[in-house]
Scaffold this motif. Structure first.
Motif, mmCIF file in Angstrom:
data_model
loop_
_atom_site.group_PDB
_atom_site.id
_atom_site.type_symbol
_atom_site.label_atom_id
_atom_site.label_comp_id
_atom_site.label_asym_id
_atom_site.label_seq_id
_atom_site.Cartn_x
_atom_site.Cartn_y
_atom_site.Cartn_z
ATOM 1 N N ARG A 51 3.233 71.791 39.325
ATOM 2 C CA ARG A 51 2.190 71.760 38.298
ATOM 3 C C ARG A 51 2.559 72.693 37.136
ATOM 4 N NH1 ARG A 51 -2.771 69.604 38.648
ATOM 5 N NH2 ARG A 51 -2.638 69.497 40.919
ATOM 6 N N LYS A 52 3.059 73.883 37.460
ATOM 7 C CA LYS A 52 3.467 74.800 36.395
ATOM 8 C C LYS A 52 4.664 74.252 35.644
ATOM 9 C CE LYS A 52 4.109 79.634 35.202
ATOM 10 N NZ LYS A 52 4.645 79.241 33.933
ATOM 11 N N ARG A 55 3.292 71.866 33.107
ATOM 12 C CA ARG A 55 2.597 72.586 32.030
ATOM 13 C C ARG A 55 3.613 73.238 31.087
ATOM 14 N NH1 ARG A 55 -2.169 73.741 30.498
ATOM 15 N NH2 ARG A 55 -3.161 72.863 32.356
ATOM 16 N N ASP A 62 -3.168 69.001 26.210
ATOM 17 C CA ASP A 62 -4.439 69.501 26.736
ATOM 18 C C ASP A 62 -4.491 69.295 28.243
ATOM 19 O OD1 ASP A 62 -5.139 66.786 27.219
ATOM 20 O OD2 ASP A 62 -6.097 66.616 25.261
ATOM 21 N N ASP A 63 -5.516 69.847 28.876
ATOM 22 C CA ASP A 63 -5.587 69.830 30.339
ATOM 23 C C ASP A 63 -5.619 68.422 30.906
ATOM 24 O OD1 ASP A 63 -5.582 72.567 30.354
ATOM 25 O OD2 ASP A 63 -7.742 72.796 30.663
ATOM 26 N N LYS A 64 -6.331 67.524 30.237
ATOM 27 C CA LYS A 64 -6.424 66.146 30.722
ATOM 28 C C LYS A 64 -5.053 65.473 30.693
ATOM 29 C CE LYS A 64 -8.871 61.772 29.992
ATOM 30 N NZ LYS A 64 -9.879 61.056 29.155
ATOM 31 N N THR A 65 -4.314 65.697 29.619
ATOM 32 C CA THR A 65 -2.982 65.108 29.506
ATOM 33 C C THR A 65 -2.030 65.713 30.532
ATOM 34 O OG1 THR A 65 -3.340 64.742 27.143
ATOM 35 C CG2 THR A 65 -1.060 64.660 27.941
ATOM 36 N N ILE A 66 -2.143 67.016 30.743
ATOM 37 C CA ILE A 66 -1.303 67.686 31.744
ATOM 38 C C ILE A 66 -1.524 67.058 33.122
ATOM 39 C CG2 ILE A 66 -0.984 69.830 33.056
ATOM 40 C CD1 ILE A 66 0.411 69.905 30.412
ATOM 41 N N GLU A 67 -2.769 66.818 33.472
ATOM 42 C CA GLU A 67 -3.067 66.229 34.778
ATOM 43 C C GLU A 67 -2.494 64.830 34.900
ATOM 44 O OE1 GLU A 67 -4.365 67.581 37.583
ATOM 45 O OE2 GLU A 67 -4.041 69.376 36.376
ATOM 46 N N LYS A 68 -2.534 64.080 33.791
ATOM 47 C CA LYS A 68 -1.964 62.727 33.797
ATOM 48 C C LYS A 68 -0.440 62.787 33.944
ATOM 49 C CE LYS A 68 -1.955 58.172 33.074
ATOM 50 N NZ LYS A 68 -0.543 57.924 32.753
ATOM 51 N N TYR A 70 1.291 65.210 35.237
ATOM 52 C CA TYR A 70 1.564 65.716 36.581
ATOM 53 C C TYR A 70 1.450 64.599 37.619
ATOM 54 C CZ TYR A 70 0.824 68.224 40.982
ATOM 55 O OH TYR A 70 0.891 68.651 42.280
#
Length: 213
Positions: A51-52, A55, A62-68, A70
């Motif tokens: 995950r890091k 990132r 943004d956080d939503k894009t990072i989760e996608k 990931y």
């Protein structure tokens, strides 16, 4: 150094996983409209969990894009983690000799647990006594938690166990775990970086592990 058990790092220590990791990161970045990165740029960001890694490879997302990104990375890497990955020269033979000598051995990786187990089972079937990747509720390296879980399952105390890795994260993990360490120079950190940090035992080839146990 007389030890009875060994905890190994995976990436950069047992296996050269760089290209499969980089290909999977770039797949996920491109899928989400971001520029691909050079292999070295990606690998210098590894070591502290998937995950890091994502990132750090997409610092402006943004956080939503990072989760996608990931999620896409995990799905792709799970199916493509063993395409270009190779065992480091001399490692397979060294592990056989360690088994013959009666060492108990574990693998501890910040990589996702399911992928870690899948990779280890593929390249080192029936070699290791315990394998642990990143799971919820257990702090990732360089915290000592994962190592303590491993040595508990190996049923050996810290004093009888040595940690073998390739990076400054691994050296910090050994220090935090109050363990002796052997750090390899053929992995993802340079010998210069390791020497500057003060790693007491640095080896250049997998077979050299046998000389320090």
């Amino acid at each position: 150094m007389k030890k009875k058990a060994i905890v190994f790092d995976l990436d950069g220590t047992l296996l050269d996983t760089r290209e499969d990791i980089a290909d999977s990161v770039n797949y996920a970045l491109k899928l989400n409209g971001l520029d691909e990165l050079e292999l070295d740029d990606i690998i210098e960001k590894t070591g502290k969990g998937n995950r890091k890694l994502i990132r750090d490879c997409a610092p402006l997302a943004d956080d939503k894009t990072i989760e996608k990104i990931y999620s896409d990375f995990v799905k792709y890497y799970s199916d493509h983690a063993m395409i270009k990955t190779t065992i480091y020269p001399g490692m397979a033979e060294t592990l056989v000799k360690l088994k013959e000598k009666g060492y108990k051995m574990a693998v501890v990786s910040n990589k996702i647990d399911s992928i870690t187990k899948k990779i280890v089972n593929h390249y080192f079937k029936d070699v290791f006594d315990y394998v642990l990747g990143g799971v919820d509720g257990v702090k990732l390296k360089p915290a000592p938690d994962m190592v303590y879980v491993a040595i508990y399952n190996l049923k050996f105390p810290v004093i009888d166990t040595v940690y073998i890795g390739d990076s400054l994260v691994d050296y910090e993990t050994a220090i935090n775990s109050k363990m002796s360490s052997i750090i390899v120079s053929y992995g993802y950190a340079s010998r210069f970086e390791l020497e500057i940090r003060g790693c007491p035992i640095i080896i250049d080839e997998a077979k050299d592990i046998l000389n320090f146990l």
